[in-house]
Design an enzyme around this catalytic site. Structure first.
Site, PDB file in Angstrom:
ATOM      1  N   HIS A  21       0.831  -1.216   0.000  1.00 27.80           N
ATOM      2  CA  HIS A  21       0.000   0.000   0.000  1.00 27.80           C
ATOM      3  C   HIS A  21       0.861   1.259   0.000  1.00 27.80           C
ATOM      4  CE1 HIS A  21       0.030   1.062   4.388  1.00 27.80           C
ATOM      5  NE2 HIS A  21       0.065  -0.235   4.596  1.00 27.80           N
TER       6      HIS A  21
ATOM      7  N   ASP B 243       6.001   1.268   6.650  1.00 28.16           N
ATOM      8  CA  ASP B 243       4.585   0.901   6.491  1.00 28.16           C
ATOM      9  C   ASP B 243       3.915   1.920   5.602  1.00 28.16           C
ATOM     10  OD1 ASP B 243       2.031  -0.037   6.683  1.00 28.16           O
ATOM     11  OD2 ASP B 243       1.728   0.559   8.760  1.00 28.16           O
TER      12      ASP B 243
ATOM     13  N   GLU C  30      -5.187   2.001   2.648  1.00 29.14           N
ATOM     14  CA  GLU C  30      -5.186   0.742   3.407  1.00 29.14           C
ATOM     15  C   GLU C  30      -5.434   1.036   4.873  1.00 29.14           C
ATOM     16  OE1 GLU C  30      -3.644  -2.435   5.996  1.00 29.14           O
ATOM     17  OE2 GLU C  30      -2.962  -0.377   5.889  1.00 29.14           O
ATOM     18  N   GLU C  31      -4.822   2.127   5.339  1.00 29.06           N
ATOM     19  CA  GLU C  31      -4.842   2.397   6.777  1.00 29.06           C
ATOM     20  C   GLU C  31      -6.239   2.691   7.319  1.00 29.06           C
ATOM     21  OE1 GLU C  31      -2.509   1.577   8.494  1.00 29.06           O
ATOM     22  OE2 GLU C  31      -0.596   1.861   7.473  1.00 29.06           O
TER      23      GLU C  31
ATOM     24  N   ASP D  48       3.322  -6.201   3.364  1.00 27.93           N
ATOM     25  CA  ASP D  48       2.888  -5.149   4.293  1.00 27.93           C
ATOM     26  C   ASP D  48       3.162  -5.529   5.740  1.00 27.93           C
ATOM     27  OD1 ASP D  48       1.823  -2.829   5.327  1.00 27.93           O
ATOM     28  OD2 ASP D  48      -0.264  -3.480   5.165  1.00 27.93           O
TER      29      ASP D  48
ATOM     30  N   HIS E 174       3.426   3.039  12.639  1.00 30.93           N
ATOM     31  CA  HIS E 174       2.479   4.144  12.895  1.00 30.93           C
ATOM     32  C   HIS E 174       3.020   5.202  13.861  1.00 30.93           C
ATOM     33  CE1 HIS E 174      -1.206   1.404  11.761  1.00 30.93           C
ATOM     34  NE2 HIS E 174      -0.286   1.443  10.831  1.00 30.93           N
TER      35      HIS E 174
END
Ligand code: NAG
Ligand code: NAG
Ligand code: NAG
Ligand code: ZN
Length: 496
Positions: free
Chosen positions: A306, A318, A352-353, A381, A452
């Site tokens: 992603h 990420d 995606e998140e 991922d 994140h």
């Protein structure tokens, strides 16, 4: 195992499949490359000619690996990812920087000669992080670092000052009477028990607390390790439950607050957030291809990661890494002039998140022809640290073939085969319906340290070689799957 008994088991499988057919299995291919023991255990029986065919790819696999890890492409994956993240910063869904990064990817893919380069529109949730501040005001003053969770609302203007209830688990929270919770800020401090088990506290904290009248919720960051930085992520409001603001705080602060609360100290927090949601935006999945010599629009091998990220750090890990190795794998194959029989399609998923929004849209848009269109799905991922092999999901025939293909990856020491654990969120739409799908297995022990958070930067890798190895594995595996004389077997379940 004799021939007779193999035939017997094939017959047995057919019986099982014909009874399944009633409940929606579409193409119940006869098992050809494996058989089941009466105990249920699956044994591989890949025919010699296919074993030989796969082994025959060793030379080309070696060449691909060598060019990417030692030859003209050495260091390029890392350099390209550094350029992407340095140019655009984090790539949050609905942000201008993501859309600029998508335009840049499209331009670059065209420049290097990828085919059928285009984007496909996706309508995605649009959340804005506002001003966020939290201060412990009792028992002593301390500014708490925090990150609002994706989709959270803000506090009332001027903020909230409220007493705190701190719990370690939902079970513990359940036992506290609603009248004690009313008007309080609830701090959830779950112990790390792996991502899958712990992340429910991030997803459900706000609605769980709101049901008992809390005015806000705070969550210990979902990470096994911390040096004082909060980790954001998406959260879900339940329908018909009052929406309250929710944010992640650091492991250090959360655990201290829990200790204070349990000791009977009075804990008060002043929380102010101006986060808010807007109507959906239009963002895009980005697609580029190396078209097959024989099959163009059918039996496509998807190779993906992603492209969107959170708004902290730069989303290098990420999922900039997963997106970049997918893109570069196909680009380098093109440059090496090795073109498989089937089309290799890079997809850089968007949003995606916010809950695999881009992949879901793609699934819907391609649903009517999906059984013809797709052969295999690859996704990275869960980190692009030193590669170990593949996490695989599919039927036992496919699994036996994948194990043969993985033997070719000895030069990378990446021959490990594993059934899926974490990862693979964007391709789950297809793997759940029985399409063969694999995710990059890698030495990602520290993935959730950075996940994140502001720590998600180019510095998560010790060396550029790591990304070269991931790209090499990705290129070699996807090439062999796309060039094989057979489609990877599957057992599809109905998509209605
Ligand atoms: C995609 O969205 C843009 C607006 O962002 C719009 O101009 C364009 O027509 C859309 N394309 C398709 C194929 O729907
Ligand atoms: C491939 O499929 C797309 C849409 O699914 C279609 O527009 C295109 O014409 C097809 N190309 C070929 C060569 O069949
Ligand atoms: C190959 O990988 C295995 C398992 O990940 C590891 O134990 C071993 O040390 C590696 N060997 C080399 C030569 O890197
Ligand atoms: Zn991700």
């Amino acid at each position: 195992m004799s021939n007779w008994s193999v035939k017997f088991f094939v017959f047995f499988e057919l019986l099982i499949f014909s009874s399944f057919a009633k409940c929606g299995i579409l193409d119940n291919s006869i098992e050809q490359f494996s058989y089941k023991l009466p105990s249920g255990e699956s044994i591989c029986s890949v025919p010699d000619n296919l074993v030989k065919e796969i082994a025959g790819y060793q030379d080309i696999v070696n060449k691909i690996i060598d060019e990417i890890t030692n030859g003209k492409f050495k260091g390029q994956t890392w350099d390209s990812l550094a350029e992407l993240t340095d140019l655009f910063g984090p790539r949050m869904a609905c942000s201008e920087s993501l859309e600029k990064a998508i335009d840049y990817a499209v331009e670059n893919m065209k420049e290097v000669g990828l085919e059928n380069v285009h984007t496909e529109n996706v309508s995605a949730p649009f959340w804005i992080r506002g001003y966020e501040s939290a201060q412990l005001t009792r028992p002593w003053k301390k500014n708490l670092r925090l990150l609002g969770l994706g989709s959270t609302i803000g506090t009332p203007r001027g903020g909230i000052i409220a007493d705190v209830i701190a719990v370690e688990s939902f079970g513990e929270f359940e036992k506290i009477p609603a009248e004690q919770v009313k008007g309080k800020i609830v701090v959830f401090v779950p112990k790390w028990k792996g991502y899958g088990e712990t992340v429910v506290y991030r997803s459900a904290a706000a609605s769980t607390a709101a049901k008992k009248g809390a005015v806000a919720a705070l969550v210990r960051s979902i990470t096994p390790f911390s040096i004082g930085s909060p980790h954001t992520g998406h959260q879900n409001y339940e329908d018909d439950v009052k929406k309250i603001p929710v944010a992640a705080i650091t492991v250090e602060d959360a655990e201290m607050i829990l200790r204070m609360y349990r000791r009977g100290q009075d804990v008060t927090i002043n929380l102010e957030m101006t986060d808010f949601n807007k109507p959906n935006c239009i963002t895009r999945n980005t697609i580029g291809e190396l078209q097959g010599t024989v099959h163009k629009n059918e039996s496509v091998v998807v190779i993906s990661g992603h492209f969107d990220s959170w708004d902290v750090g730069v989303g290098a890990m990420d999922d900039g890494g997963g997106a970049m190795i997918s893109w570069k794998a196909v680009q380098f194959l093109k440059a090496l002039n090795v073109r498989p029989k089937r089309t290799l399609r890079v997809i850089l998923w968007t949003s995606e998140e916010q809950g695999m929004v881009g992949a879901h849209q793609y699934m819907e848009d391609h649903k009517s022809q999906e059984d013809k269109e797709f052969n295999f799905f690859l996704e990275s991922d869960i980190g692009t640290f030193d590669p170990k092999g593949l996490d695989f999901s599919g039927n036992s025939d496919a699994s036996c073939i994948l194990k043969e293909i993985l033997k070719l990856m000895k030069p990378l020491n990446a021959t490990e085969y594993k059934e899926p654990t974490d990862g693979g969120p964007d391709i789950e739409w297809w793997s759940k319906r029985g399409f063969p799908a694999a995710s990059l297995l890698n030495k990602n022990e520290h993935y959730f340290w950075f996940h994140h958070s502001d720590g998600d930067s180019m510095n998560v890798w010790d060396s550029k070689d790591t990304l070269d190895k991931c790209t090499a594995l990705w290129a070699a595996i996807s090439y062999v799957i796309a060039d094989l004389s057979i489609n990877i077997p599957r057992t599809l379940v109905s998509n209605n």
